[in-house]
Design a protein around this motif. Structure first.
Motif, PDB file in Angstrom:
ATOM      1  N   LEU A 187       0.831  -1.202   0.000  1.00 45.69           N
ATOM      2  CA  LEU A 187       0.000   0.000   0.000  1.00 45.69           C
ATOM      3  C   LEU A 187       0.864   1.248   0.000  1.00 45.69           C
ATOM      4  CD1 LEU A 187      -2.720  -1.068   2.607  1.00 45.69           C
ATOM      5  CD2 LEU A 187      -2.635  -1.497   0.143  1.00 45.69           C
ATOM      6  N   PRO A 188       0.438   2.310  -0.720  1.00 41.68           N
ATOM      7  CA  PRO A 188      -0.749   2.346  -1.582  1.00 41.68           C
ATOM      8  C   PRO A 188      -0.528   1.539  -2.858  1.00 41.68           C
ATOM      9  CG  PRO A 188       0.462   4.401  -1.786  1.00 41.68           C
ATOM     10  CD  PRO A 188       1.149   3.614  -0.705  1.00 41.68           C
ATOM     11  N   PHE A 212      -6.363   3.780  -0.324  1.00 44.17           N
ATOM     12  CA  PHE A 212      -5.302   2.780  -0.386  1.00 44.17           C
ATOM     13  C   PHE A 212      -4.773   2.580  -1.803  1.00 44.17           C
ATOM     14  CE2 PHE A 212      -9.349   0.584  -0.750  1.00 44.17           C
ATOM     15  CZ  PHE A 212      -9.174  -0.185  -1.873  1.00 44.17           C
ATOM     16  N   LEU A 264      -6.497  -2.322   5.659  1.00 45.69           N
ATOM     17  CA  LEU A 264      -6.891  -1.660   4.421  1.00 45.69           C
ATOM     18  C   LEU A 264      -7.990  -0.651   4.704  1.00 45.69           C
ATOM     19  CD1 LEU A 264      -6.031  -2.020   1.471  1.00 45.69           C
ATOM     20  CD2 LEU A 264      -8.057  -3.426   1.150  1.00 45.69           C
TER      21      LEU A 264
END
Length: 294
Positions: free
Chosen positions: A53-54, A105, A293
């Protein structure tokens, strides 16, 4: 004898016109045919998918085909299937990309033209896309659209030239299914998917049949795409809940500056934990757990 012959010809013509004449056309693409062209499931590369992430994400239509089947086909009109154009695909992909791009995200999303996907390219093709566009996750969009054209009783008016131009004796049905399947490329794992459907009914004259079918085809795709985007939001929320309930299902990594590690972020996290503990929402241990997330 001449009168009987004329009567027989007229009766035969009327019976032909009143018979159930149906034309079926369609266009479709399949994620299964694209990823598993030999009907053999490749072995996954890793047991647990890893997401950084991202996310750097790609989105593309899988290659499609068209079909044209008829039953008692209408002799006065030839119906041809109308696959999606690249402009239509780009329009729909951009709308889906805008939805994904709004997620916190997702760091970058790349709209990939169909020319970069090979029919039956499987995961080897996805590996190429990963290297070319620097992506880790891809959303594969597929579709299945079928159009039916039937004669109605009004088709008897086609015996006159005026009727063929003015009487809407053709009944048209357009059924569209679209589907987005999101894959982690390295692990070859399906993360989640979302469908979208639409059904249109219309009428047309035989002269305007091709035009009406093209318009219905495009509207069917656009409206199914809108329905798919709504379902994507629902499936995305369910995917987040699954990760929270089973954090071992996907391993999350974080790029510098996103998942923490700096002093400023650590202080903010500590203050957040103390605030949550003071308000009795969660324990300090739960608050300090790895970031999920969002």
């Amino acid at each position: 004898m001449l009168g009987k012959s004329r009567f027989s010809v007229i009766c035969t013509l009327l019976l032909t016109l009143t018979a159930c004449a149906t034309q079926q056309t369609g266009s479709r693409s399949s994620v299964v045919s694209y990823l598993y062209p030999d009907k053999a499931v490749p072995q996954t590369l890793t047991a647990i998918p890893q997401l950084t992430l991202p996310l750097r994400m790609g989105i593309a239509f899988v290659p499609g085909t068209s079909s044209n089947r008829s039953s008692n086909a209408m002799p006065w009109v030839e119906v041809q299937s109308n696959p999606l154009t690249e402009n239509h695909k780009a329009q729909m992909l951009n709308s889906v990309a805008a939805h994904f791009g709004a997620q916190p995200f997702v760091g970058h999303i790349e709209v990939i033209p169909s020319a970069y996907l090979t029919a039956g390219g499987s995961f080897a093709n996805l590996d190429q896309l990963k290297a070319m566009f620097n992506i880790d996750v891809i959303a594969l969009v597929s579709y299945d659209q079928v159009q039916f054209t039937d004669d109605s009783k009004l088709s008897l008016s086609y015996l006159t030239l005026v009727g063929a131009y003015l009487v809407a004796g053709q009944k048209n049905d357009t059924n569209t299914l679209m589907d987005t399947a999101v894959y982690a490329i390295d692990s070859r794992t399906l993360l989640f998917r979302a469908p979208g459907t639409n059904q249109l009914k219309g009428r047309s004259t035989p002269v305007d049949l091709q035009k009406e079918l093209r318009q219905d085809s495009l509207q069917g795709f656009l409206q199914a795409n809108d329905d798919m985007i709504k379902n994507l939001e629902t499936q995305l929320q369910q995917f987040k809940q699954q990760l929270q309930q089973n954090p071992d299902a996907v391993k999350l990594n974080y790029k510098p500056g996103y998942g923490g590690g700096s002093c400023g972020v650590s202080v903010m996290l500590l203050l957040l934990c103390l605030w949550l503990k003071a308000n009795g929402n969660i324990s300090l241990r739960q608050a300090a757990a790895p970031r999920q997330l969002q």
